[in-house]
Design an enzyme around this catalytic site. Sequence first.
Site: not given
Lengths: 391, 390
Positions: B126, B195
């Site tokens: 990322e 998450h």
Amino acid sequence: MALSTNRTVNQLLKPLTAAISATRCLSSDSTSIITVESSLPFTSHKIDPPSRAVETSPNELMTFFKDMAEMRRMEIAADSLYKAKLIRGFCHLYDGQEAVAVGMEAAITKKDCIITAYRDHCIYLARGGGLYESFAELMGRKDGCSKGKGGSMHFYKKESGFYGGHGIVGAQVPLGIGLSFAQKYSKEEHVTFAMYGDGAANQGQLFEGLNMAALWDLPAILVCENNHYGMGTAEWRAAKSPAYYKRGDYVPGLKVDGMDALAVKQACKFAKEHALKNGPIILEMDTYRYHGHSMSDPGSTYRTRDEISGVRQERDPIERIRKLILAHDVATEKELKDIEKEKRKVVDEAIAKAKESPMPDPSDLFTNVYVKGFGVEVFGPDRKEVRATLP
Amino acid sequence: MLIWLLACRNCDDKGISVRKGSSFVVRSDGRLSYGLNGRGDRAEHLITNAVAAKEDTAAASTSSKPGHELLLFEALREGLEEEMDRDPTVCVMGEDVGHYGGSYKVTKGLAPKYGDLRVLDTPIAENSFTGMGIGAAMTGLRPVVEGMNMGFLLLAFNQISNNCGMLHYTSGGQFKIPIVIRGPGGVGRQLGAEHSQRLESYFQSIPGIQMVACSTPYNAKGLMKAAIRSDNPVILFEHVLLYNLKERIPDEEYVLNLEEAEMVRPGEHVTILTYSRMRYHVMQAAKTLVNKGYDPEVIDIRSLKPFDLYTIGKSVKKTHRVLIVEECMRTGGIGASLTAAITENFHDYLDAPIVCLSSQDVPTPYAGTLENWTVVQPPQIVTAVEQLCQ
């Protein structure tokens, strides 16, 4: 032979003598080709190294000398300005490493991109930046290259393909990969040089970026300016494998004597050809900085003064070019001294002018936070009413 | 028109009904102009492989345009596809966006159409692919970077904060960063703590970026298009549970304003400010409130940075009471900033202190019951309004 935008070099097909030793060129024809051997052979990783014989010309040698003299003067002047408290914050000086900047510039065009970290003053100059804009930016004035809002670590010059100027160690490398991605996307035949130091070579994002560049054959050249110290930590204390040119593993690498401008030029030319055809390559420039990491670092707590003066005596980039110029009768000793004096004067004038230049307006605090005025319309589906223009 | 909340098991009803015209623009003075009331028009077909709807050049009035029905992720895809058709510099990059079609199918079908370089499958990195997108944006490309889950973008925080947000400023205006960073965030269905993060609270302080949150297919497509066209870096927050919302959206092209809030339900008694998934909890509570005789005004703020203080202010001046319902945590969330902004600007118009209902300051637990207690539920909203309106 490399072209640079400042000078034209005729590609005269003069026969070269054996390229082992430097040839003497008795005439001072400024377009004649001189072949010089680089100081050290190139060591390479997973690739055949380029030849040690570098072609250059009297013009180019003089330009190297002038540019490096100007850079050296600028950095030393910045040192004094910092101590006089006209430059504040962080100031990372590049003296000792000038050969990397000029050698690279000689091998590429302004359409190729360069991105580097915070030791960016000389690269900005090499890319065509002005002394006045540099000093104005260092002193935080409105006429600075980033309008006084960036500072020492944020020099940029978009029209010459210089993308900065970044303070966070290693963060510029993924940006550089992005620049090369855009070059590939737009199908330009240009490359990106993403520069970083031996300290940043241990950053994970470097390897992530290298993986992506190798995966998609992006025209990215990663240049490690190895000055052997990551601030106060020597390279052998920070890296298990200080052979930075080998750390790309599947990506080929080349180790270059970074104090020899001609070797740098040869390596960059070679790297550009490679990157356009085969994807990324790593260049390790073995260089040295005379100052400490920044102005707050004396630079002598982690290395001896003897080491610094030893390098200065034996490997100084400006001295090397001076010797070459004198050996090839391109200019006399006095002419070179005059050039240095002239550069001193030019730098002092730029500083004086920058000292007089105005500070930014208070309203400049809020300019350039967002891009304004691009006039995108916002409209509903019936188009009978244009809602607003996005500011 | 009904919006089906297919993924919602919490709802009492089978769906939540929201009054909406079919094709109109919400004016920020609170008036809704209704076009065709879609209630009579049932969906004929579901466009599963949404291709950009051709712009209809007929100048007929909107009331005869039925539009087409699709799910929220398809609306995002439609917006993205229209922008990619329109501008060759728009490209997508992210994990599994290409061949896989996107983990939430937002980019499905784009890679075969536009090629692997334009819809780029990145490795799991990322920090560097966000940095790569920003570097590409510096040269003039308009990348859309997808974080598979917003929480993963924490790894790219340095790039987003320093390079994305600040480069335009530190370069003195030389570089603009027209990047869009998007991805699903928010508390899902027992996805676990890592998450279920709400990154809008972490990113809101970064100067130089804009943040928007979409909540319906209509505003998802419009905001996606506006974000791509904007020359500023925009972070588009989607929600994991809202991807399967179905709505009828116009066939014609439309672009929404990035900085405008949406008036969901005008009212008189209290202003309820919300965004993303909490909008649906609020509307559910609104039904109960209406039955109890209250008239809440519900505004979906949509623009998380900067706040649309014009719409919000008008509402506060009308109702004098504010309730903020958000999914961020109480500490340092969007609601906290909004409370401060409203108090500073509209203090004289408030009859009562602002009430901010947020998620609890805990990592989101896995157990379903605990997870439900973490976020704000409609009964809590009803209670809060009742207390506020005393």
